[in-house]
Design a protein around this motif. Structure first.
Motif, mmCIF file in Angstrom:
data_model
loop_
_atom_site.group_PDB
_atom_site.id
_atom_site.type_symbol
_atom_site.label_atom_id
_atom_site.label_comp_id
_atom_site.label_asym_id
_atom_site.label_seq_id
_atom_site.Cartn_x
_atom_site.Cartn_y
_atom_site.Cartn_z
ATOM 1 N N PRO A 1 0.800 -1.231 0.000
ATOM 2 C CA PRO A 1 0.000 0.000 0.000
ATOM 3 C C PRO A 1 0.834 1.282 0.000
ATOM 4 O O PRO A 1 0.497 2.242 -0.696
ATOM 5 C CB PRO A 1 -0.840 -0.129 1.273
ATOM 6 C CG PRO A 1 -0.994 -1.601 1.456
ATOM 7 C CD PRO A 1 0.317 -2.202 1.007
ATOM 8 N N HIS A 2 1.936 1.309 0.763
ATOM 9 C CA HIS A 2 2.718 2.550 0.832
ATOM 10 C C HIS A 2 3.465 2.832 -0.462
ATOM 11 O O HIS A 2 3.921 3.959 -0.673
ATOM 12 C CB HIS A 2 3.687 2.517 2.020
ATOM 13 C CG HIS A 2 4.715 1.445 1.948
ATOM 14 N ND1 HIS A 2 4.461 0.153 2.334
ATOM 15 C CD2 HIS A 2 6.011 1.468 1.539
ATOM 16 C CE1 HIS A 2 5.545 -0.584 2.175
ATOM 17 N NE2 HIS A 2 6.491 0.187 1.689
ATOM 18 N N GLU A 3 3.637 1.863 -1.310
ATOM 19 C CA GLU A 3 4.290 2.098 -2.593
ATOM 20 C C GLU A 3 3.293 2.526 -3.662
ATOM 21 O O GLU A 3 3.683 2.958 -4.750
ATOM 22 C CB GLU A 3 5.059 0.855 -3.035
ATOM 23 C CG GLU A 3 6.247 0.544 -2.123
ATOM 24 C CD GLU A 3 7.116 -0.574 -2.659
ATOM 25 O OE1 GLU A 3 7.030 -0.871 -3.878
ATOM 26 O OE2 GLU A 3 7.884 -1.164 -1.878
ATOM 27 N N ARG A 4 2.026 2.433 -3.335
ATOM 28 C CA ARG A 4 0.982 2.892 -4.261
ATOM 29 C C ARG A 4 0.390 4.230 -3.824
ATOM 30 O O ARG A 4 -0.229 4.918 -4.617
ATOM 31 C CB ARG A 4 -0.146 1.846 -4.335
ATOM 32 C CG ARG A 4 0.268 0.565 -5.034
ATOM 33 C CD ARG A 4 -0.897 -0.410 -5.141
ATOM 34 N NE ARG A 4 -0.985 -1.271 -3.965
ATOM 35 C CZ ARG A 4 -2.063 -1.413 -3.231
ATOM 36 N NH1 ARG A 4 -3.159 -0.717 -3.500
ATOM 37 N NH2 ARG A 4 -2.068 -2.234 -2.195
ATOM 38 N N ALA A 5 0.609 4.576 -2.555
ATOM 39 C CA ALA A 5 -0.006 5.788 -2.008
ATOM 40 C C ALA A 5 0.859 7.012 -2.264
ATOM 41 O O ALA A 5 2.037 6.911 -2.629
ATOM 42 C CB ALA A 5 -0.233 5.623 -0.514
ATOM 43 N N ARG A 6 0.281 8.167 -2.054
ATOM 44 C CA ARG A 6 0.976 9.446 -2.122
ATOM 45 C C ARG A 6 0.629 10.243 -0.866
ATOM 46 O O ARG A 6 -0.470 10.110 -0.329
ATOM 47 C CB ARG A 6 0.542 10.239 -3.363
ATOM 48 C CG ARG A 6 0.993 9.611 -4.684
ATOM 49 C CD ARG A 6 2.508 9.731 -4.846
ATOM 50 N NE ARG A 6 2.957 9.144 -6.104
ATOM 51 C CZ ARG A 6 3.311 7.868 -6.243
ATOM 52 N NH1 ARG A 6 3.237 7.053 -5.192
ATOM 53 N NH2 ARG A 6 3.736 7.404 -7.404
ATOM 54 N N PRO A 7 1.552 11.077 -0.399
ATOM 55 C CA PRO A 7 1.223 11.908 0.773
ATOM 56 C C PRO A 7 -0.013 12.755 0.499
ATOM 57 O O PRO A 7 -0.287 13.119 -0.658
ATOM 58 C CB PRO A 7 2.468 12.789 0.928
ATOM 59 C CG PRO A 7 3.570 12.057 0.224
ATOM 60 C CD PRO A 7 2.913 11.318 -0.900
ATOM 61 N N LEU A 8 -0.750 13.065 1.545
ATOM 62 C CA LEU A 8 -1.880 13.965 1.376
ATOM 63 C C LEU A 8 -1.380 15.336 0.918
ATOM 64 O O LEU A 8 -0.315 15.801 1.340
ATOM 65 C CB LEU A 8 -2.641 14.137 2.696
ATOM 66 C CG LEU A 8 -3.436 12.932 3.212
ATOM 67 C CD1 LEU A 8 -4.211 13.334 4.456
ATOM 68 C CD2 LEU A 8 -4.382 12.391 2.154
ATOM 69 N N ALA A 9 -2.138 15.961 0.062
ATOM 70 C CA ALA A 9 -1.780 17.299 -0.401
ATOM 71 C C ALA A 9 -1.793 18.270 0.776
ATOM 72 O O ALA A 9 -2.614 18.148 1.692
ATOM 73 C CB ALA A 9 -2.755 17.754 -1.475
ATOM 74 N N LYS A 10 -0.869 19.218 0.773
ATOM 75 C CA LYS A 10 -0.816 20.210 1.835
ATOM 76 C C LYS A 10 -2.163 20.930 1.949
ATOM 77 O O LYS A 10 -2.740 21.350 0.946
ATOM 78 C CB LYS A 10 0.281 21.227 1.562
ATOM 79 C CG LYS A 10 1.690 20.656 1.619
ATOM 80 C CD LYS A 10 2.065 20.175 3.004
ATOM 81 C CE LYS A 10 3.506 19.676 3.056
ATOM 82 N NZ LYS A 10 3.861 19.128 4.383
ATOM 83 N N GLY A 11 -2.657 21.018 3.161
ATOM 84 C CA GLY A 11 -3.926 21.683 3.399
ATOM 85 C C GLY A 11 -5.133 20.774 3.311
ATOM 86 O O GLY A 11 -6.250 21.201 3.623
ATOM 87 N N SER A 12 -4.916 19.508 2.910
ATOM 88 C CA SER A 12 -6.042 18.576 2.829
ATOM 89 C C SER A 12 -6.521 18.212 4.225
ATOM 90 O O SER A 12 -5.726 18.142 5.171
ATOM 91 C CB SER A 12 -5.627 17.299 2.098
ATOM 92 O OG SER A 12 -5.262 17.572 0.772
ATOM 93 N N PRO A 13 -7.809 17.956 4.404
ATOM 94 C CA PRO A 13 -8.302 17.497 5.709
ATOM 95 C C PRO A 13 -7.629 16.183 6.100
ATOM 96 O O PRO A 13 -7.423 15.302 5.256
ATOM 97 C CB PRO A 13 -9.807 17.301 5.470
ATOM 98 C CG PRO A 13 -10.115 18.114 4.257
ATOM 99 C CD PRO A 13 -8.889 18.095 3.408
ATOM 100 N N LYS A 14 -7.269 16.047 7.352
ATOM 101 C CA LYS A 14 -6.635 14.828 7.848
ATOM 102 C C LYS A 14 -7.698 13.849 8.333
ATOM 103 O O LYS A 14 -8.763 14.272 8.830
ATOM 104 C CB LYS A 14 -5.678 15.165 8.995
ATOM 105 C CG LYS A 14 -4.532 16.107 8.589
ATOM 106 C CD LYS A 14 -3.599 15.469 7.595
ATOM 107 C CE LYS A 14 -2.483 16.409 7.152
ATOM 108 N NZ LYS A 14 -1.570 16.816 8.233
ATOM 109 N N PRO A 15 -7.457 12.548 8.223
ATOM 110 C CA PRO A 15 -8.455 11.550 8.635
ATOM 111 C C PRO A 15 -8.901 11.698 10.085
ATOM 112 O O PRO A 15 -10.062 11.432 10.404
ATOM 113 C CB PRO A 15 -7.725 10.227 8.406
ATOM 114 C CG PRO A 15 -6.773 10.511 7.287
ATOM 115 C CD PRO A 15 -6.312 11.920 7.534
ATOM 116 N N ALA A 16 -8.007 12.128 10.985
ATOM 117 C CA ALA A 16 -8.383 12.282 12.395
ATOM 118 C C ALA A 16 -9.125 13.581 12.663
ATOM 119 O O ALA A 16 -9.556 13.831 13.788
ATOM 120 C CB ALA A 16 -7.154 12.194 13.293
ATOM 121 N N LYS A 17 -9.249 14.421 11.639
ATOM 122 C CA LYS A 17 -9.999 15.683 11.732
ATOM 123 C C LYS A 17 -9.481 16.542 12.887
ATOM 124 O O LYS A 17 -8.285 16.799 12.978
ATOM 125 C CB LYS A 17 -11.493 15.378 11.831
ATOM 126 C CG LYS A 17 -12.021 14.606 10.613
ATOM 127 C CD LYS A 17 -13.490 14.267 10.749
ATOM 128 C CE LYS A 17 -13.952 13.451 9.543
ATOM 129 N NZ LYS A 17 -15.374 13.018 9.675
#
Length: 400
Positions: free
Chosen positions: A8-24
């Motif tokens: 999964p980590h080789e297919r994922a990309r970091p969240l874009a800066k300013g994007s809402p985080k999953p933990a809100k």
């Protein structure tokens, strides 16, 4: 190999800066979401998936014994001592034990890099996580930054870096996430040096705190809530300033701390191999907790340079904790003269050593449990760990 078959980590990309985080609103900005390891965040984030027992077993081979008072409070450990580094590192916050361990780990070849936190050239309190490769880079990270820090964003730099053995320095929320993804990292060995942590703030929140608590907020270099029940500020001109806990403007500051910190129960950094802080030592000394053989290996790097002493404990915290619960909940602010008197008295007859550590844990766990029950009642039962529930049950809390 097809893309679908990659981890999964080789297919994922970091969240874009300013994007809402999953933990809100509970996000502690640990940095995991700023790396490709965001792929594991729903399992790894301490505020989405509390999993103390599993992570303790992973790191130490077992979870803490809730019937053992020391483990109930301080987590799995095989050794606790107090210490000073001699001679101290110039410019270090205390004597510099954490920095010296990082330096010795590199110099001895134990690790290839140290994950630590330097500061922005524009602002002393803005954290800049780095993978330090030299002793000079480690020393540039000395002194605590009491703001939320995205330490784990540097995981993004590991692939292709040549780093195979890493010493990670961090606080509880960062270490919980790191342990959860540890097996997916391109490392041969991970060592974890943890620090106790409580009540961090955003950079804006820090400014509010400094302006409320210090006589010269613009010149503060660092500060710490210490065992003498006073906040110790060091200023850029070398001046020392202390303010009694009980003199804080609680009505003004009650909500300045990050929601992640108000919902955290990992004050003692239970997943680290070695913990270095001050909360379980007498004033002027550091508290070292060796949790497993890797922790002892880290301590071995500097033990000949330390002035060691047994941990001690005196006083009784319980009445002070119970009184503090109501005072905080009602946002009581004492007049300055009375705060000084109370501080003087508590400093002389109050809890010391490990009992001060228990006082601090009890005070924060009861406050945080009440905050979670009021603000996230749907999460409270799962989120508050068993050891915290046992501690909290010893006190009378206001209704949620």
């Amino acid at each position: 190999m097809t893309t679908a078959s990659l981890p999964p980590h080789e297919r994922a990309r970091p969240l874009a800066k300013g994007s809402p985080k999953p933990a809100k609103d509970l996000c502690s900005d640990c940095g995991l979401c700023d790396s490709r390891w965001v792929a594991y965040v729903r399992n790894a984030c301490a505020f989405l998936n509390q999993q103390f027992e599993r992570l303790e077993e992973k790191a130490h081979g077992r979870s803490r014994d809730l019937n053992n008072e020391d483990e109930l409070y301080f987590g799995v450990h095989q050794r606790m001592v107090s210490a000073r580094l001699g001679p101290p590192i110039a410019g270090a916050q205390w004597t510099g034990i954490v920095s010296r361990i990082g330096v010795r780990a590199l110099e001895s070849g134990l690790v290839d890099a140290v994950l630590c936190v330097q500061q922005s050239p524009d602002d002393r309190f803005t954290p800049v996580p780095v993978l330090a490769r030299t002793p000079e880079e480690v020393l540039a990270a000395r002194v605590n930054k009491p703001t939320l820090s995205p330490n784990l964003e540097v995981l993004e730099q590991l692939p292709g870096s040549g780093i195979r053995r890493l010493l990670a320095i961090g606080v509880g929320c960062q270490i919980q996430a790191l342990r959860a993804v540890q097996d997916t990292l391109p490392l041969e060995q991970l060592y974890v040096l943890g620090m106790p942590c409580v009540d961090n703030v955003s950079r804006a929140g820090l400014q509010t705190f400094l302006e409320s608590a210090s006589s010269s907020p613009a010149t503060v270099v660092h500060y710490e809530f210490m065992q003498d029940f006073r906040i110790h500020f060091r200023h850029s001109d070398g001046r020392q300033e202390t303010v009694p806990f009980f003199g804080l403007d609680t009505p003004h500051l009650k909500d300045v701390f990050a929601p992640s910190c108000l919902s955290c129960f990992d004050y003692v950094n239970a997943g680290a191999d070695l913990v270095v802080g001050y909360m379980g030592a007498t004033f002027g000394r550091q508290w070292l907790v060796v949790r497993n053989p890797l922790g002892q290996l880290l301590l071995d790097l500097v033990e000949p340079e330390l002035e060691l002493a047994p941990v001690t404990s005196s006083g009784d915290r319980r009445a002070a904790v119970q009184q503090g619960i109501g005072a905080y909940d009602k946002a009581v602010k004492l007049p300055g003269w009375l705060a000084e008197v109370v501080g003087w008295l508590v400093q002389r007859v109050g809890p010391k050593g490990l009992e001060y550590g228990r006082f601090s844990i009890d005070s924060h766990f009861t406050r945080n449990a009440l905050w979670v029950r009021r603000n996230h009642p749907e999460k409270a039962d799962q989120h508050i760990p068993a050891f915290a529930k046992k501690i909290i049950s010893r006190y009378r809390l206001p209704s949620a």
